[in-house]
Enzyme design. Sequence first.
Site, PDB file in Angstrom:
ATOM      1  N   ASP A  58     -21.708  39.271 -12.263  1.00 37.70           N
ATOM      2  CA  ASP A  58     -22.691  39.421 -13.485  1.00 37.70           C
ATOM      3  C   ASP A  58     -23.498  40.479 -14.166  1.00 37.70           C
ATOM      4  O   ASP A  58     -22.997  42.048 -13.764  1.00 37.70           O
ATOM      5  CB  ASP A  58     -24.057  39.117 -13.119  1.00 37.70           C
ATOM      6  CG  ASP A  58     -24.962  39.792 -11.934  1.00 37.70           C
ATOM      7  OD1 ASP A  58     -24.299  39.721 -10.861  1.00 37.70           O
ATOM      8  OD2 ASP A  58     -25.745  39.487 -12.154  1.00 37.70           O
TER       9      ASP A  58
ATOM     10  N   GLU B 260     -26.403  40.462  -8.990  1.00 36.10           N
ATOM     11  CA  GLU B 260     -26.596  41.314  -8.902  1.00 36.10           C
ATOM     12  C   GLU B 260     -28.032  42.324  -9.613  1.00 36.10           C
ATOM     13  O   GLU B 260     -28.887  42.607  -9.058  1.00 36.10           O
ATOM     14  CB  GLU B 260     -25.794  42.678  -8.305  1.00 36.10           C
ATOM     15  CG  GLU B 260     -25.965  43.973  -7.387  1.00 36.10           C
ATOM     16  CD  GLU B 260     -26.481  45.211  -8.897  1.00 36.10           C
ATOM     17  OE1 GLU B 260     -27.355  45.922  -7.833  1.00 36.10           O
ATOM     18  OE2 GLU B 260     -26.987  44.941 -10.228  1.00 36.10           O
TER      19      GLU B 260
HETATM   20 ZN   LIG Z   1     -23.923  47.204 -11.256  1.00 33.66          ZN
END
Ligand SMILES: [Zn+2]
Length: 451
Positions: free
Chosen positions: A88, A152
């Site tokens: 992501d 994340e």
């Molecule tokens: Zn990162």
Amino acid sequence: MTDVLRASVVNWDALGRETIDLLRQYLMLDTTNPPGNETVGARFLEEVLARDGIASETVESAPGRGNLVARLRGDGSEGGIVLHHHIDVVYADRRYWTVDPFGGLIRDGFLYGRGALDMKSTGILHLAGMLAIKRAKIPLKRDLILLATADEEAGSQFGAQFVADRHRDWLAGAEYALSELGGIYPASGSTAPFGTIVTSEKTGLPLRLTARSEPGHGSMPWPDTAPNRLIRALARLLEAERPLRVLPEVQEYFAKLGSVLPGEAGRGYDDLAHSLGEAGFRRAFLAKRQQAAMVRTTFAVTVLKGSEKRNVIPPEAVADIDCRLLRGDDPEEIVSWVRGVIADERVEVSLINPSPKIPNSSPPDTPLYKALGLALGRRAPGVVVAPDILVGFTDNWVFRNCGLHGYGFSPFILGDEEWRRVHGNDERISLENLREGARCHTEMLLDLAAA
Ligand SMILES: [Zn+2]
């Protein structure tokens, strides 16, 4: 593996070109989180791996939230290395970009795109290394495990934490986890390049302050309304000086940094705890935000809530604090310290997350750490390498809690001008960093994992 052998087993020019091409394609997949949509990224990695006969497995933690694992097997005589990156990326505000953030544009020696630094480029270096080692049929003593995770940028619940909780078998036999950040600052302005390897990071300890009092009409205020109490409590918190503490690796970081800074710029860095006792040094040191965050637990007031209506004095006013914990500080002690400094029993102090993340760290003397240091030395001859504590957070925290030694490693040479673009506008990476970075990273894997 000897230098000569290493140089001959891989066609480095071809690997460099392939790395650039793969990253271009990867950057063109929009994996902005939210919603993430990481499965498109996982499918891309899956296809690339499959072309070279490397099997992979993709599992969704929620619809569209793909996580991928692939493994090159060694003989198992030494522990495996998890090469992990997050698929992501954060939002790109197109109004402020001069190029399409998902266009894969190459201009003047740079490849542009959201994720060019954070951190699809690192993921592609991991991938390129696996492909090169597989093609060269190099026998391994350690498993190499490619792990691509979701989420994340929004707390890892659908990514690293999901893997740790539900697919711990993906980490089987692993000793190390390797991921983003760290890297090399160019020597410009200093006496040598400065390299860092991330060994630890601060963790978030979100706090909530809730002030309560009688509600009333905005036309007749009195001193002890809930918003007024909250404001005074926050003022006392902002005035309070949280004690400074220099962790051993932070001392080493500044001693090494001081050794490359020109002239007087690094004066006092060789004994930071002592120097911070001098008012002038302390003031100058703490004026740099990042430095200040490396030596204490910090409190950022980020969310404020009071009345819904301007003429209503509310019974409750709330402030959320983005508190970041320095390793060794205890959440309970922090909460009671905050209660002490705000000194108002009608302002409640509470933890937003009842089971707080406690900072962890990995030692700066493992075989992997040493190999990373050597690799940085090959990438930038003369580089001075120091361990680094991130003031932000990465998935390595999750994998350290799974028993692995986790490090942040990057073979990229980047100055402030490039770092500013991370989470900012016109994020990019130089083609030179990609070519040389792919070689440096792959050589490091060969050093450490070749049988
Ligand atoms: Zn990162």
